[in-house]
Design an enzyme around this catalytic site. Structure first.
Site, mmCIF file in Angstrom:
data_model
loop_
_atom_site.group_PDB
_atom_site.id
_atom_site.type_symbol
_atom_site.label_atom_id
_atom_site.label_comp_id
_atom_site.label_asym_id
_atom_site.label_seq_id
_atom_site.Cartn_x
_atom_site.Cartn_y
_atom_site.Cartn_z
ATOM 1 N NE ARG A 159 5.452 42.453 55.600
ATOM 2 C CZ ARG A 159 4.497 42.877 56.421
ATOM 3 N NH1 ARG A 159 3.340 42.275 56.459
ATOM 4 N NH2 ARG A 159 4.701 43.904 57.209
ATOM 5 N N PRO A 160 10.991 40.949 52.333
ATOM 6 C CG PRO A 160 12.228 42.194 50.782
ATOM 7 C CD PRO A 160 10.825 41.789 51.132
ATOM 8 C CE LYS A 193 -1.093 46.041 62.900
ATOM 9 N NZ LYS A 193 0.071 45.303 62.457
ATOM 10 C CB ILE A 234 4.553 50.336 50.584
ATOM 11 C CG1 ILE A 234 4.480 51.864 50.716
ATOM 12 C CG2 ILE A 234 5.360 49.701 51.721
ATOM 13 C CD1 ILE A 234 5.774 52.594 50.893
HETATM 14 N N1 EPU Z 1 11.778 45.979 52.530
HETATM 15 C C1 EPU Z 1 12.879 45.420 51.947
HETATM 16 N N2 EPU Z 1 13.880 44.954 52.766
HETATM 17 C C2 EPU Z 1 13.796 45.022 54.105
HETATM 18 C C3 EPU Z 1 12.647 45.588 54.705
HETATM 19 C C4 EPU Z 1 11.646 46.069 53.883
HETATM 20 O O1 EPU Z 1 12.980 45.342 50.726
HETATM 21 O O2 EPU Z 1 14.741 44.571 54.786
HETATM 22 C C5 EPU Z 1 10.708 46.536 51.670
HETATM 23 C C6 EPU Z 1 9.367 45.858 51.870
HETATM 24 O O3 EPU Z 1 9.250 44.708 51.068
HETATM 25 C C7 EPU Z 1 8.405 46.962 51.475
HETATM 26 C C8 EPU Z 1 9.115 48.244 51.934
HETATM 27 O O4 EPU Z 1 10.487 47.888 52.076
HETATM 28 O O5 EPU Z 1 8.282 47.003 50.082
HETATM 29 C C9 EPU Z 1 8.639 48.820 53.243
HETATM 30 O O6 EPU Z 1 8.647 47.811 54.248
HETATM 31 P P1 EPU Z 1 8.756 48.152 55.809
HETATM 32 O O7 EPU Z 1 9.947 47.448 56.341
HETATM 33 O O8 EPU Z 1 8.655 49.626 55.988
HETATM 34 O O9 EPU Z 1 7.443 47.472 56.364
HETATM 35 P P2 EPU Z 1 7.286 46.619 57.679
HETATM 36 O O10 EPU Z 1 8.109 47.186 58.762
HETATM 37 O O11 EPU Z 1 7.419 45.179 57.369
HETATM 38 C C10 EPU Z 1 5.392 48.102 58.688
HETATM 39 C C11 EPU Z 1 3.993 47.893 59.196
HETATM 40 C C12 EPU Z 1 3.067 47.613 58.030
HETATM 41 C C13 EPU Z 1 3.121 48.792 57.069
HETATM 42 C C14 EPU Z 1 4.572 49.057 56.632
HETATM 43 C C15 EPU Z 1 4.710 50.298 55.769
HETATM 44 C C16 EPU Z 1 4.414 46.952 61.367
HETATM 45 C C17 EPU Z 1 4.336 45.773 62.270
HETATM 46 N N3 EPU Z 1 4.001 46.770 60.110
HETATM 47 O O12 EPU Z 1 5.758 46.889 58.031
HETATM 48 O O13 EPU Z 1 1.774 47.548 58.602
HETATM 49 O O14 EPU Z 1 2.330 48.533 55.927
HETATM 50 O O15 EPU Z 1 5.411 49.224 57.789
HETATM 51 O O16 EPU Z 1 4.266 51.427 56.445
HETATM 52 O O17 EPU Z 1 4.801 48.037 61.782
HETATM 53 C C18 EPU Z 1 -0.477 46.945 58.760
HETATM 54 O O18 EPU Z 1 -0.476 47.510 59.870
HETATM 55 O O19 EPU Z 1 -1.530 46.555 58.184
HETATM 56 C C19 EPU Z 1 0.800 46.726 58.092
HETATM 57 C C20 EPU Z 1 0.973 45.875 57.074
#
Ligand code: EPU
Length: 421
Positions: free
Chosen positions: A122-123, A22, A328
């Protein structure tokens, strides 16, 4: 309204085929907007997130032809809009990848800004930092994000935190930028590597995905003309591996990349489960009561947060006191309240949860607060004695292909039932 009705306990036994990932699919689909041509994508999971993404791409001018339920051909030669449907994108987090793609291809992107979610805030500050470093202007107003540029220029970007989304978005934005972009401290998840492989197949020049530094040499155009197959879903594979342990079963998980599952394999062995990994398949089986563990979720290659709730079910049923530290997401222990309704003994406080192992769980009505919480509740329902009813299936359908069909094939007594509202 639909619910899943499970009657347990069942020890799951047999084989399961893993679908495409996904989290790779929802990055590769917007990446097709960067291609001034036609490409074919295979092994897409048959889930609602993929269908919604295809609708968004079509609204921007891409032409999509479904070859079968896992394969599409995308023709992105004529992008007619840089404003994504705001009501859909506001509710759909992965839509933020449209910003990187549209900026890179068209120099402008407008997308509904996703707010907080059930996992906590989710910033997207790291995404914005990356776009601005490449020369874009980014404005957030009235719940929308508008990014524009007069050509992007490669530069060095240090990510303050390891973020999957920001890493992918900066890759998307910089593929067609002038010069070289360096991403320092990127995420290394398999879907980061998969997006880079997809873009390279289409003509990009991205090196180092999966390591500590990613280097993107901008190219003039992506031409497409070829076929790409999405990587297998390591989280779906891990979900079935943990289901084997929680239900005292024996499952052969086929079509996965066992290298992506090393942190999980280590923890399953530590609690007393059995794992036999063999390249593209892994057998996991239970032969004795499992014992406690301490786990901290971390970016890849650490223990994935997306398997934390499913592991929580195993620890709820393991001897002794286990601890999970969730590093996370702020709110990923909501499933523990539901497991406690089923007889678990879990206390969560801030970023930690303490699991006092119990011998059995008992069926109960429970609510999925997010995708992985839903998967954990299904596993718990199969392991539990009696009838479990699971509500909020929309979360589960977003990310697991035919989850009840796959569990039913392993012996679970699980049905999807329509209920009057
Ligand atoms: N964060 C920031 N600033 C940003 C981006 C992220 O502070 O600009 C913080 C987030 O708040 C979090 C951490 O950094 O505490 C990690 O966030 P990340 O950006 O890695 O997460 P994401 O890209 O929003 C993806 C997956 C999530 C998975 C996370 C961590 C996708 C579509 N989603 O989210 O998947 O938990 O990485 O591995 O790829 C799931 O599949 O159930 C799911 C939630």
């Amino acid at each position: 309204m639909e619910k899943l009705v499970i009657t347990g306990p069942t020890s799951l036994k047999g084989e399961v085929e893993i679908s495409g990932a996904k989290n790779a699919a929802v990055a590769i689909l917007p990446a097709t907007l960067l291609i001034n041509g036609v490409c074919t994508i295979e092994n897409l999971p048959d889930i609602s997130d993929v269908k919604i993404y295809c609708e968004i791409l079509e609204s921007l001018g891409a032409k999509i032809t479904w070859q079968d339920k896992h394969t599409i051909t995308v023709d992105s030669r004529n992008i007619t809009s840089t404003t994504a449907p705001l009501d859909i994108t506001r509710k759909f987090r992965a839509s933020y990848y449209l910003i990187g793609s549209l900026l890179g291809r068209c120099g402008r992107a407008e997308v509904g800004l996703p707010g907080g979610c059930n996992l906590g805030p989710r910033p997207i500050d790291q995404h914005i930092k990356g776009f601005e470093a490449l020369g874009a202007t980014v404005n957030v107003s009235s719940g929308n994000i508008v990014a524009s540029c007069n050509g992007l220029k490669g530069t060095s970007i240090y990510m303050d935190i390891v973020s999957v989304g920001a890493t992918l978005n900066v890759i998307l934005a910089s593929v067609l930028a002038e010069g070289t972009t360096i991403i320092d401290n990127p995420a290394k998840e398999p879907h980061v590597v998969d997006l880079a492989n997809f873009l390279n197949t289409m003509g990009a020049d991205i090196r180092g995905a999966g390591t500590d530094i990613i280097k993107i040499n901008g190219v003039k155009e992506l031409k497409g003309g070829t076929t790409y197959s999405v990587v297998p879903d390591q989280i779906e594979a891990g979900t079935f591996m943990l289901a084997a342990i929680a239900t005292k079963g024996d499952i052969l998980v086929k079509n996965c990349i066992t290298k992506h599952l090393e942190s999980l394999t280590a923890k399953i062995l530590e609690i007393g489960g059995n794992v036999d990994s063999n390249g593209d398949h892994v057998r996991v089986w239970w032969d004795k009561p499992t014992t406690k563990a301490t786990i901290k979720t971390l970016p890849y290659p650490g223990f994935p947060t997306d398997l934390q709730p499913q592991m929580g079910v195993c620890l709820a049923l393991s001897k002794g006191t286990s601890i999970i530290n969730e590093s996370i997401w702020d709110s990923r222990f909501q499933y523990t309240y539901e497991l406690n309704k089923m007889g678990a003994n879990i206390t969560s406080k801030g970023q930690s949860a303490f699991f006092e192992g119990v011998d059995k769980l008992y069926g109960a009505p429970v609510y999925a607060s997010d995708l992985r919480a839903g998967a954990a509740l299904i596993i718990a329902g199969i392991a539990a004695e009696g009838k479990t009813e699971i509500y909020n299936l929309n979360h589960i359908d977003r990310g697991y292909e035919d989850i009840e069909g796959k569990f039913r094939k392993l012996g679970a007594n699980i049905e999807r039932v329509k209920e009057e509202d």
